[in-house]
Design a protein around this motif. Sequence first.
Motif, PDB file in Angstrom:
ATOM      1  N   ARG A   1      -7.547  12.423  -1.436  1.00  0.00           N
ATOM      2  CA  ARG A   1      -8.677  12.668  -1.351  1.00  0.00           C
ATOM      3  C   ARG A   1      -9.289  13.467  -0.093  1.00  0.00           C
ATOM      4  O   ARG A   1     -10.396  13.414   0.514  1.00  0.00           O
ATOM      5  CB  ARG A   1      -9.818  11.612  -1.451  1.00  0.00           C
TER       6      ARG A   1
ATOM      7  N   THR B   1     -16.548  18.407   4.656  1.00  0.00           N
ATOM      8  CA  THR B   1     -16.797  17.054   3.977  1.00  0.00           C
ATOM      9  C   THR B   1     -18.090  16.405   4.652  1.00  0.00           C
ATOM     10  O   THR B   1     -18.545  17.008   5.597  1.00  0.00           O
ATOM     11  CB  THR B   1     -15.622  16.086   4.147  1.00  0.00           C
TER      12      THR B   1
ATOM     13  N   SER C   1      -0.914  -1.017  -5.588  1.00  0.00           N
ATOM     14  CA  SER C   1      -1.578  -1.816  -6.515  1.00  0.00           C
ATOM     15  C   SER C   1      -2.015  -0.713  -7.854  1.00  0.00           C
ATOM     16  O   SER C   1      -2.038  -1.170  -9.024  1.00  0.00           O
ATOM     17  CB  SER C   1      -3.073  -2.190  -5.888  1.00  0.00           C
TER      18      SER C   1
ATOM     19  N   GLY D   1       0.779  -1.215  -0.085  1.00  0.00           N
ATOM     20  CA  GLY D   1      -0.017  -0.120  -0.016  1.00  0.00           C
ATOM     21  C   GLY D   1       0.844   1.236  -0.170  1.00  0.00           C
ATOM     22  O   GLY D   1       1.486   1.348   0.812  1.00  0.00           O
ATOM     23  N   GLY D   2       0.671   2.307  -0.906  1.00  0.00           N
ATOM     24  CA  GLY D   2       1.357   3.218  -1.169  1.00  0.00           C
ATOM     25  C   GLY D   2       0.728   4.494  -0.620  1.00  0.00           C
ATOM     26  O   GLY D   2       0.615   5.671  -1.658  1.00  0.00           O
TER      27      GLY D   2
ATOM     28  N   ALA E   1      -1.091   7.128  -3.417  1.00  0.00           N
ATOM     29  CA  ALA E   1      -2.105   8.091  -2.944  1.00  0.00           C
ATOM     30  C   ALA E   1      -3.460   8.051  -3.831  1.00  0.00           C
ATOM     31  O   ALA E   1      -4.165   8.929  -3.697  1.00  0.00           O
ATOM     32  CB  ALA E   1      -1.657   9.499  -2.873  1.00  0.00           C
TER      33      ALA E   1
ATOM     34  N   HIS F   1      -3.295  19.291  10.722  1.00  0.00           N
ATOM     35  CA  HIS F   1      -4.188  19.787  11.686  1.00  0.00           C
ATOM     36  C   HIS F   1      -4.232  18.874  12.837  1.00  0.00           C
ATOM     37  O   HIS F   1      -3.939  17.764  12.892  1.00  0.00           O
ATOM     38  CB  HIS F   1      -5.541  20.175  11.288  1.00  0.00           C
TER      39      HIS F   1
ATOM     40  N   ALA G   1      -0.570   7.426   2.761  1.00  0.00           N
ATOM     41  CA  ALA G   1       0.168   7.946   4.032  1.00  0.00           C
ATOM     42  C   ALA G   1       0.638   6.794   4.627  1.00  0.00           C
ATOM     43  O   ALA G   1       1.920   7.038   4.949  1.00  0.00           O
ATOM     44  CB  ALA G   1      -0.891   8.929   4.514  1.00  0.00           C
TER      45      ALA G   1
ATOM     46  N   PHE H   1      -8.734  -1.160   2.392  1.00  0.00           N
ATOM     47  CA  PHE H   1      -8.599  -2.592   1.716  1.00  0.00           C
ATOM     48  C   PHE H   1      -7.977  -3.630   2.686  1.00  0.00           C
ATOM     49  O   PHE H   1      -7.745  -4.638   2.559  1.00  0.00           O
ATOM     50  CB  PHE H   1      -8.207  -2.569   0.546  1.00  0.00           C
TER      51      PHE H   1
ATOM     52  N   GLY I   1      -6.220   3.392  10.353  1.00  0.00           N
ATOM     53  CA  GLY I   1      -6.878   4.316  11.086  1.00  0.00           C
ATOM     54  C   GLY I   1      -5.935   5.682  10.982  1.00  0.00           C
ATOM     55  O   GLY I   1      -5.133   6.046   9.944  1.00  0.00           O
TER      56      GLY I   1
ATOM     57  N   ALA J   1       1.150  -2.261  -9.219  1.00  0.00           N
ATOM     58  CA  ALA J   1       1.831  -3.751  -8.626  1.00  0.00           C
ATOM     59  C   ALA J   1       0.974  -4.160  -7.764  1.00  0.00           C
ATOM     60  O   ALA J   1       1.676  -4.211  -6.349  1.00  0.00           O
ATOM     61  CB  ALA J   1       3.258  -3.471  -8.352  1.00  0.00           C
TER      62      ALA J   1
ATOM     63  N   GLY K   1       1.363   3.612   4.366  1.00  0.00           N
ATOM     64  CA  GLY K   1       2.492   2.852   3.637  1.00  0.00           C
ATOM     65  C   GLY K   1       3.580   3.377   3.251  1.00  0.00           C
ATOM     66  O   GLY K   1       4.933   3.151   3.591  1.00  0.00           O
TER      67      GLY K   1
HETATM   68  C1  FAD Z   1     -12.899  12.837   3.392  1.00  0.00           C
HETATM   69  C2  FAD Z   1     -11.450  12.863   4.203  1.00  0.00           C
HETATM   70  C3  FAD Z   1     -10.751  13.931   4.539  1.00  0.00           C
HETATM   71  C4  FAD Z   1      -9.658  13.722   5.215  1.00  0.00           C
HETATM   72  N1  FAD Z   1      -8.941  15.032   5.525  1.00  0.00           N
HETATM   73  C5  FAD Z   1      -7.853  14.935   6.389  1.00  0.00           C
HETATM   74  C6  FAD Z   1      -7.305  16.011   6.429  1.00  0.00           C
HETATM   75  O1  FAD Z   1      -7.311  17.224   6.062  1.00  0.00           O
HETATM   76  N2  FAD Z   1      -6.075  15.809   7.114  1.00  0.00           N
HETATM   77  C7  FAD Z   1      -5.534  14.685   7.512  1.00  0.00           C
HETATM   78  O2  FAD Z   1      -4.674  14.612   8.527  1.00  0.00           O
HETATM   79  N3  FAD Z   1      -6.263  13.576   7.644  1.00  0.00           N
HETATM   80  C8  FAD Z   1      -7.365  13.841   6.755  1.00  0.00           C
HETATM   81  N4  FAD Z   1      -7.982  12.430   6.448  1.00  0.00           N
HETATM   82  C9  FAD Z   1      -7.295  11.235   6.769  1.00  0.00           C
HETATM   83  C10 FAD Z   1      -6.367  10.822   5.632  1.00  0.00           C
HETATM   84  O3  FAD Z   1      -6.621  11.072   4.382  1.00  0.00           O
HETATM   85  C11 FAD Z   1      -6.087   9.246   5.851  1.00  0.00           C
HETATM   86  O4  FAD Z   1      -6.173   8.845   7.254  1.00  0.00           O
HETATM   87  C12 FAD Z   1      -4.914   8.760   5.115  1.00  0.00           C
HETATM   88  O5  FAD Z   1      -5.016   9.261   3.868  1.00  0.00           O
HETATM   89  C13 FAD Z   1      -5.280   6.989   5.040  1.00  0.00           C
HETATM   90  O6  FAD Z   1      -3.732   6.912   4.209  1.00  0.00           O
HETATM   91  P1  FAD Z   1      -3.735   5.184   4.303  1.00  0.00           P
HETATM   92  O7  FAD Z   1      -2.221   5.048   3.659  1.00  0.00           O
HETATM   93  O8  FAD Z   1      -4.280   4.281   5.424  1.00  0.00           O
HETATM   94  O9  FAD Z   1      -4.844   4.539   3.153  1.00  0.00           O
HETATM   95  P2  FAD Z   1      -4.890   4.967   1.491  1.00  0.00           P
HETATM   96  O10 FAD Z   1      -4.448   6.342   1.055  1.00  0.00           O
HETATM   97  O11 FAD Z   1      -6.273   4.431   1.017  1.00  0.00           O
HETATM   98  O12 FAD Z   1      -3.768   4.016   0.863  1.00  0.00           O
HETATM   99  C14 FAD Z   1      -3.916   2.539   0.726  1.00  0.00           C
HETATM  100  C15 FAD Z   1      -3.276   2.143  -0.406  1.00  0.00           C
HETATM  101  O13 FAD Z   1      -3.319   0.883  -0.761  1.00  0.00           O
HETATM  102  C16 FAD Z   1      -3.367   0.498  -1.851  1.00  0.00           C
HETATM  103  N5  FAD Z   1      -3.911  -0.859  -1.898  1.00  0.00           N
HETATM  104  C17 FAD Z   1      -4.944  -1.804  -1.677  1.00  0.00           C
HETATM  105  N6  FAD Z   1      -4.830  -2.939  -2.006  1.00  0.00           N
HETATM  106  C18 FAD Z   1      -3.660  -3.029  -2.341  1.00  0.00           C
HETATM  107  C19 FAD Z   1      -2.902  -4.428  -2.688  1.00  0.00           C
HETATM  108  N7  FAD Z   1      -3.538  -5.530  -2.813  1.00  0.00           N
HETATM  109  N8  FAD Z   1      -1.747  -4.280  -3.230  1.00  0.00           N
HETATM  110  C20 FAD Z   1      -1.084  -3.377  -3.167  1.00  0.00           C
HETATM  111  N9  FAD Z   1      -1.611  -1.982  -2.667  1.00  0.00           N
HETATM  112  C21 FAD Z   1      -2.888  -1.950  -2.265  1.00  0.00           C
HETATM  113  C22 FAD Z   1      -4.451   1.210  -2.522  1.00  0.00           C
HETATM  114  O14 FAD Z   1      -4.381   1.410  -3.919  1.00  0.00           O
HETATM  115  C23 FAD Z   1      -4.186   2.688  -1.673  1.00  0.00           C
HETATM  116  O15 FAD Z   1      -3.306   3.428  -2.580  1.00  0.00           O
HETATM  117  C24 FAD Z   1      -9.132  12.602   5.513  1.00  0.00           C
HETATM  118  C25 FAD Z   1      -9.868  11.425   5.183  1.00  0.00           C
HETATM  119  C26 FAD Z   1     -10.919  11.399   4.440  1.00  0.00           C
HETATM  120  C27 FAD Z   1     -11.763  10.086   3.997  1.00  0.00           C
END
Ligand code: FAD
Length: 532
Positions: free
Chosen positions: A56, A287, A46, A22-23, A50, A62, A25, A226, A366, A186, A27
């Motif tokens: 998004r 939002t 995958s 996962g790439g 981002a 903050h 924040a 996911f 989270g 990937a 990962g």
């Molecule tokens: C509406 C909204 C507004 C927000 N606003 C803010 C804000 O203003 N400030 C703030 O600090 N936080 C904010 N957040 C929180 C923040 O955006 C998230 O906590 C953070 O982006 C989560 O990152 P993540 O890496 O966990 O998930 P993701 O960004 O979803 O990354 C997971 C990655 O895993 C990949 N993946 C999935 N399955 C596979 C697989 N089988 N193999 C390889 N890769 C895979 C996906 O393609 C994806 O790129 C907000 C969240 C939301 C929903």
Amino acid sequence: MKREERIEAATRPQTWDMLIIGGGASGLGTAVEAATRGYSVLLLESHDYAKGTSSRSTKLVHGGVRYLAQGNVSLVREALHERGLLKRNAPHLVRDLGFVIAAYKWWSAPFYGIGLKMYDLLAGKLNLQNSRYIGKAEALKLAPTLKKDGLGGGILYFDGQFDDSRLAITLLRTLEDHGGVAVNHAPVTGLRMDGGKVVGANWRDDETGQTHEARARVVVNATGVFVDDLRRMEDPAVRPMLSPSQGVHVVVDRRFLPGDSALMVPRTNDGRVLFAVPWHDHVVIGTTDTPVPDVSWEPRALPEEVDFILGTAAQYLDPAPTRADVRSVYAGLRPLVKAAEGTDTKALSRDHVIRISAGGMLTLTGGKWTTYRRMGADAVTRAAELVGLPRRMSLTEGLSLHGATHDDLPEPWKVYGTDAERIQALPGASVRLHPELPYMEAEVRWAAQQEQARTVEDVLSRRTRALLLNARASADAAPRVAAIMAEELGKDGAWQAEQVQAYREVAAGYMLPGGVFSADVVSREKMEIRSV
Ligand SMILES: Cc1cc2nc3c(=O)[nH]c(=O)nc-3n(C[C@H](O)[C@H](O)[C@H](O)COP(=O)(O)OP(=O)(O)OC[C@H]3O[C@@H](n4cnc5c(N)ncnc54)[C@H](O)[C@@H]3O)c2cc1C
């Protein structure tokens, strides 16, 4: 490095210290943390860096004024500390932004003012600027389109603002600077098990269809909404840990909030906060918080979410944007960790969670963008302990991210920091991609050469932010982007046509019917299957 070389590096026969899936924040933050501690790291994404929730967001660095209202002081203190570090380590991506809370009721200024003083105090030495009361005249100077009737002044407080997917790309570059390997497009398709332990993963190069395996001492599942899919690859009967909820934003022209400040509505009709934030010379408004039963890579805004945002904005802004003014609408999914049955998603944990499976896979989820570094540090410490890697200190508190500079460059160069000069030396540095977009052709070349952009969508959605700023204009720019990328990546005309078609289908999901829609961008048939 070319993609072929990157794939070769990723498939060398070796056991990585950490394989990160996962790439976003989580990962990327974990990968940078691991690489800077000297562990060998492979990250597999995958789709694109981002592509999920991390492109998004509301674009705020903050502490979360809302969590303070919920009494979650330690969470806010930690996030405020991280806010200060991020501003210090990536000044080209984070800036201070004033937020006006407009007071239309006599009690609201003192009520919010006290809470925000505490917010300032919790930030300690790393506080940005102190919050203060403002009169009506100053409120209107900072936010000239605020409704004047009944306005009694308000509060001005400060938080950070950033560009989320550019931070992801900056982390990718930082990871590479420190010897880590990352591959996009990937997907991980299965986990490799040995004696009940997770010892690696099978993955596919989506450009060639070739499958590969990666072996690692520890596997980190950072796949956002996911994570349960990955957990099921280890144990098909595992109970899901997430209860995802959707958040929608609309983007409108800057004239709807022309001052230097953002607007914060501390309590909407459904008890949430709503922001209107100036961003890349547009305004992002959002939002929502809508529980969703299913997750997807392209979540769609519901009509009632758009109505809610525009309806709430109309209570505060004059003129207020209508559906016809929406340049783009985007939805993101929150990976909220499940609580007991029937709990409202607004009340679920926004803090990060680390869970270790029976086979030793570490799931990190989270949290929020602001705390990505802390999440990565916690995950790496736990992962290293789990498999007995040598203990090493975290260096990221003081680590300048790739391109970091205090030089105040103009748009669109600021987000590249010290790389800007090299991009400006490429062909097309002063040729705009589209009259309504701030981006230059040279940025496409740079994205293909240096930032692993492989598709038109990678460029228009996450290397530049064209898709979010103006979906129709971005769709118009797609053929030119495809042509430049074809030159850089050695692709043919068929590839370009396929890319433009695929991109326009994605972009159609960011346009509102009755909004800024041009019939030559997508067919009427496609417009009708959209959910917005
Ligand atoms: C509406 C909204 C507004 C927000 N606003 C803010 C804000 O203003 N400030 C703030 O600090 N936080 C904010 N957040 C929180 C923040 O955006 C998230 O906590 C953070 O982006 C989560 O990152 P993540 O890496 O966990 O998930 P993701 O960004 O979803 O990354 C997971 C990655 O895993 C990949 N993946 C999935 N399955 C596979 C697989 N089988 N193999 C390889 N890769 C895979 C996906 O393609 C994806 O790129 C907000 C969240 C939301 C929903």
